[in-house]
Write a protein that holds these residues in place. Structure first.
Motif, PDB file in Angstrom:
ATOM      1  N   SER A   1      16.757   4.787 -49.191  1.00  0.00           N
ATOM      2  CA  SER A   1      15.973   5.398 -48.114  1.00  0.00           C
ATOM      3  C   SER A   1      16.148   6.910 -48.143  1.00  0.00           C
ATOM      4  O   SER A   1      17.070   7.433 -48.767  1.00  0.00           O
ATOM      5  CB  SER A   1      16.418   4.857 -46.751  1.00  0.00           C
ATOM      6  N   MET A   2      15.234   7.594 -47.439  1.00  0.00           N
ATOM      7  CA  MET A   2      15.333   9.045 -47.278  1.00  0.00           C
ATOM      8  C   MET A   2      14.834   9.383 -45.883  1.00  0.00           C
ATOM      9  O   MET A   2      13.700   9.056 -45.528  1.00  0.00           O
ATOM     10  CB  MET A   2      14.499   9.778 -48.328  1.00  0.00           C
ATOM     11  N   GLU A   3      15.684  10.031 -45.099  1.00  0.00           N
ATOM     12  CA  GLU A   3      15.291  10.358 -43.735  1.00  0.00           C
ATOM     13  C   GLU A   3      14.221  11.446 -43.723  1.00  0.00           C
ATOM     14  O   GLU A   3      14.069  12.224 -44.662  1.00  0.00           O
ATOM     15  CB  GLU A   3      16.500  10.733 -42.885  1.00  0.00           C
ATOM     16  N   ARG A   4      13.480  11.476 -42.642  1.00  0.00           N
ATOM     17  CA  ARG A   4      12.346  12.395 -42.492  1.00  0.00           C
ATOM     18  C   ARG A   4      12.744  13.849 -42.711  1.00  0.00           C
ATOM     19  O   ARG A   4      12.043  14.607 -43.369  1.00  0.00           O
ATOM     20  CB  ARG A   4      11.714  12.204 -41.109  1.00  0.00           C
ATOM     21  N   GLU A   5      13.877  14.262 -42.165  1.00  0.00           N
ATOM     22  CA  GLU A   5      14.324  15.649 -42.304  1.00  0.00           C
ATOM     23  C   GLU A   5      14.603  16.006 -43.763  1.00  0.00           C
ATOM     24  O   GLU A   5      14.307  17.124 -44.195  1.00  0.00           O
ATOM     25  CB  GLU A   5      15.584  15.901 -41.453  1.00  0.00           C
ATOM     26  N   ALA A   6      15.127  15.073 -44.523  1.00  0.00           N
ATOM     27  CA  ALA A   6      15.373  15.315 -45.959  1.00  0.00           C
ATOM     28  C   ALA A   6      14.056  15.451 -46.702  1.00  0.00           C
ATOM     29  O   ALA A   6      13.897  16.340 -47.548  1.00  0.00           O
ATOM     30  CB  ALA A   6      16.211  14.185 -46.549  1.00  0.00           C
ATOM     31  N   ARG A   7      13.095  14.585 -46.399  1.00  0.00           N
ATOM     32  CA  ARG A   7      11.772  14.683 -47.037  1.00  0.00           C
ATOM     33  C   ARG A   7      11.137  16.036 -46.734  1.00  0.00           C
ATOM     34  O   ARG A   7      10.586  16.691 -47.617  1.00  0.00           O
ATOM     35  CB  ARG A   7      10.854  13.554 -46.566  1.00  0.00           C
ATOM     36  N   GLY A   8      11.226  16.458 -45.491  1.00  0.00           N
ATOM     37  CA  GLY A   8      10.666  17.747 -45.105  1.00  0.00           C
ATOM     38  C   GLY A   8      11.333  18.903 -45.836  1.00  0.00           C
ATOM     39  O   GLY A   8      10.669  19.823 -46.304  1.00  0.00           O
ATOM     40  N   PHE A   9      12.636  18.833 -45.973  1.00  0.00           N
ATOM     41  CA  PHE A   9      13.372  19.882 -46.680  1.00  0.00           C
ATOM     42  C   PHE A   9      12.959  19.943 -48.140  1.00  0.00           C
ATOM     43  O   PHE A   9      12.769  21.027 -48.705  1.00  0.00           O
ATOM     44  CB  PHE A   9      14.882  19.635 -46.557  1.00  0.00           C
ATOM     45  N   PHE A  10      12.809  18.792 -48.768  1.00  0.00           N
ATOM     46  CA  PHE A  10      12.460  18.751 -50.188  1.00  0.00           C
ATOM     47  C   PHE A  10      11.057  19.275 -50.493  1.00  0.00           C
ATOM     48  O   PHE A  10      10.752  19.588 -51.634  1.00  0.00           O
ATOM     49  CB  PHE A  10      12.604  17.332 -50.748  1.00  0.00           C
ATOM     50  N   THR A  11      10.197  19.402 -49.485  1.00  0.00           N
ATOM     51  CA  THR A  11       8.859  19.939 -49.753  1.00  0.00           C
ATOM     52  C   THR A  11       8.919  21.391 -50.189  1.00  0.00           C
ATOM     53  O   THR A  11       7.977  21.889 -50.788  1.00  0.00           O
ATOM     54  CB  THR A  11       7.958  19.866 -48.509  1.00  0.00           C
ATOM     55  N   THR A  12      10.004  22.068 -49.892  1.00  0.00           N
ATOM     56  CA  THR A  12      10.227  23.500 -50.133  1.00  0.00           C
ATOM     57  C   THR A  12       9.356  24.375 -49.247  1.00  0.00           C
ATOM     58  O   THR A  12       9.357  25.583 -49.414  1.00  0.00           O
ATOM     59  CB  THR A  12      10.058  23.908 -51.625  1.00  0.00           C
TER      60      THR A  12
END
Length: 130
Positions: free
Chosen positions: A65-76
């Protein structure tokens, strides 16, 4: 994806710079990625070259899994990064959902594409080498 001995062994990832100038990060099997894990990985990725931009190959196979905040961070979005493109290798419904969600909802600021195999992903990333 073969992990070299020189790879950084992080909480949720193995991360290294390939001899071809393409950075690589492999998610650890069963990883539950949180914001702090995304930040930890990004610090390492951005340390590879200070004045040179480079593409990144992400092996997401095995992610739990990947939490929403991590996904948002990875967008750069909203932060500086040395990466110019992301190729994400997937092989399961979980990694496909994470990848599609990342691309569709989060809209990364660099070109991003999902792949089912490493060779195709690397071929695509070579176009982005500086």
């Amino acid at each position: 994806m073969n992990i070299p001995e020189t790879a950084h062994d992080l909480t949720c990832y193995f991360t290294w710079m390939g001899e071809d100038g393409i950075a690589r990060t492999k998610v650890k099997k069963g990883a539950e990625v949180k914001l702090e894990h995304a930040q930890e990985n990004s610090v390492v990725v951005n340390s590879f070259y200070v004045d040179t931009k480079f593409p990144l190959l992400i092996d997401a196979r095995g992610i739990k899994s990947m939490e929403r905040e991590a996904r948002g961070f990875f967008t750069t979005n909203g932060r500086e990064t040395n990466t110019v493109a992301f190729a994400i290798i997937i092989d399961s419904s979980v990694s496909k959902v994470v990848g599609n969600f990342f691309m569709g909802i989060s809209k990364p600021k660099v070109p991003t594409k999902l792949f089912l195999n490493e060779a195709a992903a690397l071929e695509w990333l070579h176009k982005f080498k500086m």
